[in-house]
Motif scaffolding. Structure first.
Motif, PDB file in Angstrom:
ATOM      1  N   ASN A 275       0.833  -1.206   0.000  1.00 16.65           N
ATOM      2  CA  ASN A 275       0.000   0.000   0.000  1.00 16.65           C
ATOM      3  C   ASN A 275       0.865   1.252   0.000  1.00 16.65           C
ATOM      4  O   ASN A 275       0.502   2.292   0.560  1.00 16.65           O
ATOM      5  N   HIS A 276       2.034   1.167  -0.617  1.00 15.19           N
ATOM      6  CA  HIS A 276       2.995   2.273  -0.606  1.00 15.19           C
ATOM      7  C   HIS A 276       3.109   2.897  -1.981  1.00 15.19           C
ATOM      8  O   HIS A 276       3.163   2.197  -2.998  1.00 15.19           O
ATOM      9  N   LEU A 277       3.147   4.230  -2.023  1.00 18.96           N
ATOM     10  CA  LEU A 277       3.324   4.961  -3.268  1.00 18.96           C
ATOM     11  C   LEU A 277       4.804   5.192  -3.533  1.00 18.96           C
ATOM     12  O   LEU A 277       5.522   5.697  -2.671  1.00 18.96           O
ATOM     13  N   THR A 278       5.255   4.808  -4.717  1.00 13.11           N
ATOM     14  CA  THR A 278       6.651   4.986  -5.097  1.00 13.11           C
ATOM     15  C   THR A 278       6.740   5.938  -6.278  1.00 13.11           C
ATOM     16  O   THR A 278       6.075   5.736  -7.297  1.00 13.11           O
ATOM     17  N   LEU A 279       7.552   6.978  -6.150  1.00 15.32           N
ATOM     18  CA  LEU A 279       7.741   7.928  -7.230  1.00 15.32           C
ATOM     19  C   LEU A 279       8.589   7.297  -8.327  1.00 15.32           C
ATOM     20  O   LEU A 279       9.703   6.840  -8.085  1.00 15.32           O
ATOM     21  N   LEU A 280       8.052   7.262  -9.539  1.00 12.00           N
ATOM     22  CA  LEU A 280       8.793   6.717 -10.675  1.00 12.00           C
ATOM     23  C   LEU A 280       9.530   7.811 -11.435  1.00 12.00           C
ATOM     24  O   LEU A 280      10.694   7.653 -11.792  1.00 12.00           O
ATOM     25  N   ARG A 281       8.857   8.907 -11.705  1.00 17.91           N
ATOM     26  CA  ARG A 281       9.516  10.031 -12.365  1.00 17.91           C
ATOM     27  C   ARG A 281       8.680  11.290 -12.180  1.00 17.91           C
ATOM     28  O   ARG A 281       7.459  11.208 -11.990  1.00 17.91           O
ATOM     29  N   ASN A 282       9.324  12.442 -12.199  1.00 19.34           N
ATOM     30  CA  ASN A 282       8.581  13.692 -12.145  1.00 19.34           C
ATOM     31  C   ASN A 282       9.376  14.805 -12.818  1.00 19.34           C
ATOM     32  O   ASN A 282      10.588  14.690 -13.028  1.00 19.34           O
TER      33      ASN A 282
END
Length: 351
Positions: free
Chosen positions: A31-38
């Motif tokens: 249930n964790h959000l992982t940043l892939l790109r921004n």
């Protein structure tokens, strides 16, 4: 059995100066959000949010299940006319242009508020500890270019966010010099909102008041520096290094007014679960907002001083809070509309 691919979410933090977009992956196991790109884009270089999002997504090879954008302004029926931008943002046109079925708009402070529960303890600087294991409602007040406010209601299972435009409510002075500040700003603007004082532009307004009203004497070197640089940044720099008494006085007044409004909002929201100072300004003023004077101004509520002392007060250090909040909201809406479920959101570790 192969592991399911994580859901991909498009999140946006829209501002008058810049727009920050990101793609997050949600792992169903953790249930964790992982940043892939921004990437950040100058908002003024584009004629719409749609154009920025299309540029960011490129060839569209990533399968986005849902998107959410935090925007600086009132959101009604998934449409918004952002403050300080000529765009009109509409979820339905974004849905069509991006090819993403689930698209939502949030007030930018609502997105920040959703993001609070996604942060770790290390993403905060504690100003006032308050009660151990404090629980209940929370509030977020964020001075940056403007002043935003939002609340979080704990329903026993998760935090539910409500947005407001409290930054545009009336500035309430508490001292003779603040009364004179109000009169000065009334001469310039007529209506004087909290945003005119408690924001980056507010720091510049306070400095101008001190200069024009004879409360301080402007240094010529500071005046020259302000011609080429952001006045608020110049003022806070010289206040921190104590090289300009009038800059120090301007930041002193700003900090007192921020403490007062944060406490006012905390009382209205009954924020026993915590008061969070977001936006770009507080993180740059840790040296000032961590002083006993700031805490004293926050708790100075007469018969309710003992209540104010129980409220944790924290400065948000992670500038990705709004993006995380937008991503979480996109995921919540996707799962609600698709009928899928996941683990109940726990109270975050910093509560």
């Amino acid at each position: 059995m192969s592991k399911k691919s994580p859901r991909l979410l498009l999140a946006g933090d829209v501002g008058g100066t810049k727009t920050n977009l990101a793609i997050f992956a949600m792992d169903e196991e953790t249930n964790h959000l992982t940043l892939l790109r921004n990437k950040r884009y100058p908002s003024g270089d584009f004629d719409s949010l749609n154009a920025i999002a299309l540029r960011f997504l490129g060839k569209g090879e990533e399968k986005i299940c849902a998107a959410c954008f935090g925007v600086p302004g009132v959101v009604r029926n998934n449409r918004s006319q952002p403050t300080n931008l000529k765009w009109e943002i509409c979820a339905s046109t974004l849905r069509a242009d991006l090819g993403v079925e689930e698209v939502h708009l949030l007030n930018d402070l609502a997105a920040n508020a959703y993001g609070i529960s996604e942060l770790e303890e290390t993403d905060f600087h504690t100003v006032q500890t308050g009660l151990k294991n404090a629980s209940g409602n929370r509030c977020v007040i964020s001075p940056g270019t403007g002043l935003g406010e939002a609340g979080l209601f704990w329903d026993g299972k998760k935090y539910r966010v409500w947005a407001c435009e409290g930054g545009h409510s009336d500035f309430a002075p508490r001292s003779d010099i603040e009364i004179d500040l109000l009169k000065y700003l009334q001469g310039l603007f007529g209506h004087v909102s909290n945003e005119r004082v408690i924001s980056g532009q507010g720091i510049a307004n306070i400095y101008a008041f001190l200069r024009d009203s004879g409360y301080g004497k402007q240094k010529s070197s500071v005046a020259e520096e302000m011609k080429a640089n952001d006045p608020a940044k110049v003022i806070t720099k010289h206040a921190e290094d104590q090289s300009c008494p009038m800059c120090m006085q301007a930041v002193e007044i700003f900090a007192h007014c921020l403490a007062t409004e944060a406490a006012n909002f905390a009382l209205k929201a009954m924020a026993t679960g915590g008061v969070f100072l977001g936006g770009g300004v507080p993180a740059k003023l840790l040296w000032k907002l961590s002083t006993p004077a700031f805490r004293d101004a926050f708790v100075a509520k007469g018969r309710l001083e003992s209540l104010m002392e129980t409220m944790p007060v924290k400065i948000v250090l992670n500038d990705q809070a709004a993006l995380l909040g937008a991503a979480r909201y996109a995921l919540d809406m996707f799962e609600e509309h698709s009928g899928t479920t996941r683990r109940r959101q726990p109270a975050p570790p910093h509560s």
